[in-house]
Enzyme design. Structure first.
Site, PDB file in Angstrom:
ATOM      1  N   ARG A  65      -1.681   4.150  17.096  1.00  0.00           N
ATOM      2  CA  ARG A  65      -1.937   5.047  15.796  1.00  0.00           C
ATOM      3  C   ARG A  65      -1.834   6.653  16.334  1.00  0.00           C
ATOM      4  O   ARG A  65      -0.983   7.120  15.662  1.00  0.00           O
ATOM      5  CB  ARG A  65      -3.070   4.797  15.419  1.00  0.00           C
ATOM      6  CG  ARG A  65      -3.338   3.441  14.611  1.00  0.00           C
ATOM      7  CD  ARG A  65      -2.189   3.403  13.581  1.00  0.00           C
ATOM      8  NE  ARG A  65      -2.330   2.083  12.774  1.00  0.00           N
ATOM      9  CZ  ARG A  65      -1.324   1.049  13.119  1.00  0.00           C
ATOM     10  NH1 ARG A  65      -0.415   1.272  13.828  1.00  0.00           N
ATOM     11  NH2 ARG A  65      -1.405  -0.027  12.306  1.00  0.00           N
ATOM     12  N   SER A 119      -2.532 -10.274   7.052  1.00  0.00           N
ATOM     13  CA  SER A 119      -2.148  -9.050   7.354  1.00  0.00           C
ATOM     14  C   SER A 119      -1.745  -8.695   8.973  1.00  0.00           C
ATOM     15  O   SER A 119      -2.661  -9.229   9.648  1.00  0.00           O
ATOM     16  CB  SER A 119      -3.428  -7.983   7.005  1.00  0.00           C
ATOM     17  OG  SER A 119      -3.256  -6.625   7.669  1.00  0.00           O
ATOM     18  N   ASP A 146       0.749  -1.316   0.017  1.00  0.00           N
ATOM     19  CA  ASP A 146      -0.184  -0.006  -0.044  1.00  0.00           C
ATOM     20  C   ASP A 146       0.955   1.210  -0.128  1.00  0.00           C
ATOM     21  O   ASP A 146       0.640   2.119  -0.782  1.00  0.00           O
ATOM     22  CB  ASP A 146      -1.017   0.014   1.160  1.00  0.00           C
ATOM     23  CG  ASP A 146      -1.963  -1.131   1.310  1.00  0.00           C
ATOM     24  OD1 ASP A 146      -2.489  -1.040   0.064  1.00  0.00           O
ATOM     25  OD2 ASP A 146      -2.249  -1.700   2.213  1.00  0.00           O
ATOM     26  N   ASP A 206      -7.689   2.859  11.185  1.00  0.00           N
ATOM     27  CA  ASP A 206      -6.715   3.457  11.285  1.00  0.00           C
ATOM     28  C   ASP A 206      -6.684   4.796  10.496  1.00  0.00           C
ATOM     29  O   ASP A 206      -6.144   5.756  11.049  1.00  0.00           O
ATOM     30  CB  ASP A 206      -5.647   2.624  11.008  1.00  0.00           C
ATOM     31  CG  ASP A 206      -5.131   1.562  11.680  1.00  0.00           C
ATOM     32  OD1 ASP A 206      -5.591   1.579  12.842  1.00  0.00           O
ATOM     33  OD2 ASP A 206      -4.543   0.452  11.351  1.00  0.00           O
TER      34      ASP A 206
END
Ligand code: ARG
Length: 414
Positions: free
Chosen positions: A92, A170, A13, A121
């Site tokens: 985060r 993931s 990504d 996120d």
């Protein structure tokens, strides 16, 4: 001349985001930022290598200590969300802050992330970034990218992405938890294979671990004083050997989607269990029950990535008010994947062995006989209410089937 700081991991990504930020968004330069919250070494190597191959200006920021302090705030708040100790959620905002700082230092005009439009996120990053003047860019979401499109695009451009197997799962790792999702795990009826786990061994064996706290904060393990990051990492390794700290949950995401998540978090499980055990000894019943509501709210805010909100300061003021006495030790037994408190000790215990024991006579001028009056009053209102109810006729039952008599046999009247 415009510059954009990209949250960069070196994965598919964020790698495709690098050329897209120039081509699709018209920025002249991209700055990659990788924030260290305790990922494995291999992830930094991947980020460095990919950045080099891309010719990307790349910065690595160590935020482990700041993150560990936030994890210990979570311990004080006994924080979990649907059984998950909030590793990704807590990391985060710390990562977002660190990236924003680099972006400002490096004269960037914008900040970007590679999150999809389905997850949590994006919201956790952006709530921090949107408090600045910088433009916020989310290429994956805004351009509606799919994994297949990204793979093809990377192939066409000869971008340095690992061929095919970017891994079956993931995975998101930091010192507080390792989260595994995707692939076959997306089917809630699929039983995860042993190899999704890296931190926790197949549950077997047993040991006890003693944790020492000062005002609610873990300071030592088995008598050995350790700094926060070290203490967490030590427990992940040590308790992980006994298979402790695995959760498999159906998680309700912020956007309403349910997802199946698997987590491992040995240190978090040991510290949360021990902390709670010590609190049970030193806090009053009122503090324990009112704190549960506070903990729930703290955890919800943390899940949403809003730990910097004023209400969290207020909740923490409550938590801190209760923590001065959370000083002492608690011992947990980790055994075949379970973790339970087996001992606790504190000079602030709200406990008198003398008073609770069956073997002692009058203490503090109170004798057994004094309880007689209490026993007479106990349940008085409930007894009274039941007697009153016996005389009440229930209209709908009286007409139903023509049998008006209520003989008090409630089960048959459901
Ligand atoms: N669902 C969790 C959360 O939103 C963790 C997501 C972890 N990401 C991953 N790729 N496994 O907090």
């Amino acid at each position: 001349m415009t510059r954009v700081a990209l949250a960069f991991s070196g994965g598919l990504d964020t790698t495709v985001c690098v050329p897209l930020l120039k081509e699709e968004y018209g920025h002249d330069e991209v700055v990659g930022v990788t924030v260290d919250v305790g990922q494995p070494e291999s992830e930094f190597e991947e980020a460095e290598e990919t950045a080099e191959a891309l010719g990307l200006e790349h910065y690595v920021v160590d935020a482990k200590e700041e993150f560990a302090d936030l994890c210990f705030d979570a311990v004080k708040a006994n924080a979990t969300y649907q059984g998950y100790p909030l590793g990704t959620a807590l990391a985060r905002p710390v990562i977002a802050e660190a990236i924003l700082e680099v972006a400002k230092e490096q004269d960037c005009d914008a900040v970007a992330h590679g999150c999809t439009g389905k997850g949590n996120d994006q919201l956790r990053f952006e709530t921090v970034w949107r408090d600045s003047d910088l433009e916020v860019i989310a290429p994956v979401r805004e351009l509606g990218l799919t994994r297949e499109w990204e793979i093809e695009y990377a192939d066409e451009r000869d971008l340095p992405v690992e061929a095919g197997d970017g891994g079956v799962w993931s995975i998101d790792t930091n010192i507080w938890s390792r989260a595994v999702e995707g692939g076959e795990l997306e089917d809630p009826s699929y039983v995860p294979p042993e190899d999704i786990y890296e931190w926790t061994a197949e549950p077997e064996g047993e040991t006890t671990i003693q944790v020492e706290f000062e005002a609610g904060v873990p300071v030592a393990v088995d008598g050995e004083a350790m700094a926060p990051v070290e203490l967490i990492q030590y427990l992940n390794e040590y308790a992980g050997k006994y298979g402790v700290g695995r959760t498999d949950v159906m998680e309700d995401r912020m956007l309403g989607l349910k997802v199946r998540e698997n987590y491992e978090h040995p240190a978090a499980t040991v510290l949360l269990t021990a902390h709670k055990a010590l609190e049970d000894l030193v806090l009053t019943k009122g503090e324990r029950s009112s704190k549960e509501g506070i903990e729930q709210e703290w955890s919800e805010m943390a899940y949403k990535g809003l730990v910097f909100a004023p209400v969290v300061d207020a909740l923490e003021a409550y938590v801190d008010e209760t923590q001065d006495v959370v000083t002492g030790t608690a011992t947990v037994k980790v055994q075949a994947g379970s973790c339970r408190a087996v001992a606790r000790d504190s000079e602030y215990a709200v406990y008198s062995e003398e008073m609770a024991s069956f073997n002692t006579e009058d203490v503090a001028g109170i004798s057994q006989e004094d309880a007689t009056g209490v026993a007479k009053y106990h349940g008085l209102q409930e007894r009274l209410a039941n007697n009153v109810k016996e005389g009440v006729t229930k209209p709908e039952l009286a007409t139903d089937g023509g049998n008006g008599s209520n003989d008090g046999n409630d089960e048959t009247n459901e």
